[in-house]
Design a protein around this motif. Structure first.
Motif, mmCIF file in Angstrom:
data_model
loop_
_atom_site.group_PDB
_atom_site.id
_atom_site.type_symbol
_atom_site.label_atom_id
_atom_site.label_comp_id
_atom_site.label_asym_id
_atom_site.label_seq_id
_atom_site.Cartn_x
_atom_site.Cartn_y
_atom_site.Cartn_z
ATOM 1 N N UNK A 72 -43.558 1.540 23.830
ATOM 2 C CA UNK A 72 -44.338 1.883 25.008
ATOM 3 C C UNK A 72 -43.378 2.207 26.159
ATOM 4 N N UNK A 73 -43.808 3.059 27.060
ATOM 5 C CA UNK A 73 -43.019 3.388 28.240
ATOM 6 C C UNK A 73 -43.593 2.662 29.461
ATOM 7 N N UNK B 178 -39.099 -2.263 18.849
ATOM 8 C CA UNK B 178 -39.692 -0.957 18.526
ATOM 9 C C UNK B 178 -40.335 -0.996 17.143
ATOM 10 N N UNK B 179 -41.409 -0.250 16.970
ATOM 11 C CA UNK B 179 -42.183 -0.318 15.734
ATOM 12 C C UNK B 179 -42.197 1.035 15.030
ATOM 13 N N UNK B 180 -42.281 0.993 13.718
ATOM 14 C CA UNK B 180 -42.381 2.202 12.925
ATOM 15 C C UNK B 180 -43.832 2.657 12.876
ATOM 16 N N UNK B 181 -44.028 3.866 12.416
ATOM 17 C CA UNK B 181 -45.378 4.390 12.239
ATOM 18 C C UNK B 181 -46.174 3.493 11.298
ATOM 19 N N UNK C 282 -52.791 7.414 12.774
ATOM 20 C CA UNK C 282 -51.862 6.782 13.715
ATOM 21 C C UNK C 282 -50.823 7.784 14.210
ATOM 22 N N UNK C 283 -50.351 8.648 13.305
ATOM 23 C CA UNK C 283 -49.345 9.642 13.691
ATOM 24 C C UNK C 283 -49.896 10.592 14.753
ATOM 25 N N UNK C 284 -51.121 11.073 14.582
ATOM 26 C CA UNK C 284 -51.721 11.992 15.550
ATOM 27 C C UNK C 284 -51.928 11.303 16.902
ATOM 28 N N UNK C 285 -52.358 10.050 16.867
ATOM 29 C CA UNK C 285 -52.576 9.314 18.126
ATOM 30 C C UNK C 285 -51.250 9.098 18.849
ATOM 31 N N UNK C 286 -50.213 8.732 18.094
ATOM 32 C CA UNK C 286 -48.908 8.510 18.708
ATOM 33 C C UNK C 286 -48.362 9.800 19.320
ATOM 34 N N UNK C 287 -48.560 10.920 18.658
ATOM 35 C CA UNK C 287 -48.122 12.201 19.202
ATOM 36 C C UNK C 287 -48.830 12.480 20.525
ATOM 37 N N UNK D 253 -47.029 7.886 27.547
ATOM 38 C CA UNK D 253 -47.282 6.456 27.350
ATOM 39 C C UNK D 253 -46.424 5.849 26.240
ATOM 40 N N UNK D 254 -45.918 6.690 25.359
ATOM 41 C CA UNK D 254 -45.131 6.245 24.211
ATOM 42 C C UNK D 254 -43.858 7.070 24.130
ATOM 43 N N UNK D 255 -42.767 6.421 23.720
ATOM 44 C CA UNK D 255 -41.507 7.125 23.483
ATOM 45 C C UNK D 255 -41.082 6.900 22.036
ATOM 46 N N UNK D 256 -40.375 7.872 21.473
ATOM 47 C CA UNK D 256 -39.945 7.768 20.081
ATOM 48 C C UNK D 256 -38.578 8.407 19.893
#
Length: 261
Positions: free
Chosen positions: A75-76, A36-39, A53-58, A65-68
């Motif tokens: 990635x899911x 798992x990777x950090x922001x 990157x934060x907005x895209x990940x949200x 597609x992504x879990x946090x």
């Protein structure tokens, strides 16, 4: 207004969707680690500002597609729907799968189908004589094109000058002690392979593994893929590959030419 030419038509530069491009880059950034990777890790990998990157990940998290866990991102399995869309819509995989099955049964070895993606080859279908895959190359697996038999079979489609320029520009990191990295020697190998209609690479891409490939041509003779048979060096000699496997590969590739548009 500047214009871009793509696929024989003109498009305005404003047609480029930068946010989509950044999102795709961030998705590719997950390949930088098996953990798992950090922001910060993802922003650095995708060469994006942290806020972007934060907005895209949200957005990707909202899409499934992504879990946090609030700190780390992964990635899911839902991301595989993107790859599945390609495989389901790919004429190549549909037409060639019966060929791979036939070749694998005849050779009693695993047979694979690969396409060229810039400087790499991507395996998009495979077949086993037992239909049980015990290991080796999986669908989606990537390798450098310059040191693989499928890669060299496909690189033969380019003219000598263009091919020489491509080889000098692409990364040529040694994968094994046997990997040939000198661009002039690789060029000579590809030119020879083009003339003989097949490529045989011995332990250059993976240790203790050799592979033989032929190009797959569509109806107008353009090379669009390659099929191969690979085996451990202790079990199969290069002589056997040429005498027993090459006819199977040539017959298989030739049988579908009229079906590929």
């Amino acid at each position: 207004m500047p214009k871009l030419k793509r696929e024989g038509r003109e498009e305005r530069a404003t047609d480029f969707v930068e946010s989509l491009d950044r999102g795709l880059r961030l998705l590719q950034g997950f390949a930088a680690s098996r953990e798992p990777m950090t922001l910060s890790d993802l922003a650095r990998s995708a060469e994006l500002p942290r806020a972007t990157a934060r907005r895209i990940l949200f957005t990707l998290e909202r899409g499934g597609y992504v879990a946090s866990d609030g700190k780390l991102f992964t990635l899911t399995p839902h991301i595989l729907t993107l790859a599945a869309s390609y495989l389901r819509s790919s004429q190549l995989a549909t037409v060639l799968q019966p060929v791979l099955d036939r070749v694998a049964t005849g050779a009693q070895e695993i047979s694979s189908l690969a396409v060229l993606d810039r400087d790499e080859v991507v395996f998009i279908a495979r077949a086993s004589p037992t239909r049980v895959f015990s290991g080796g190359i999986d669908i989606g697996y990537r390798l450098p094109a310059f040191c693989t038999s499928v890669g060299r079979a496909m690189l033969g489609q380019f003219g000598d000058d263009e091919l020489a320029n491509r080889l000098r520009a692409m990364p040529r990191q040694a994968m094994t002690p046997q990997t040939v990295t000198d661009p002039d020697r690789v060029l000579a190998s590809i030119i020879r392979d083009r003339a003989q209609g097949y490529s045989l690479v011995d332990r250059e891409a993976e240790p203790h593994f050799r592979s033989i490939s032929v190009p797959v041509r569509r109806y107008d003779n353009v090379i669009i893929a390659a099929i191969n048979i690979g085996a451990h060096v202790d079990r199969i000699s290069t002589k056997e590959m040429i005498e027993r496997f090459l006819p199977l590969l040539r017959e298989g590739a030739g049988s579908v030419r009229s079906q590929l548009l």
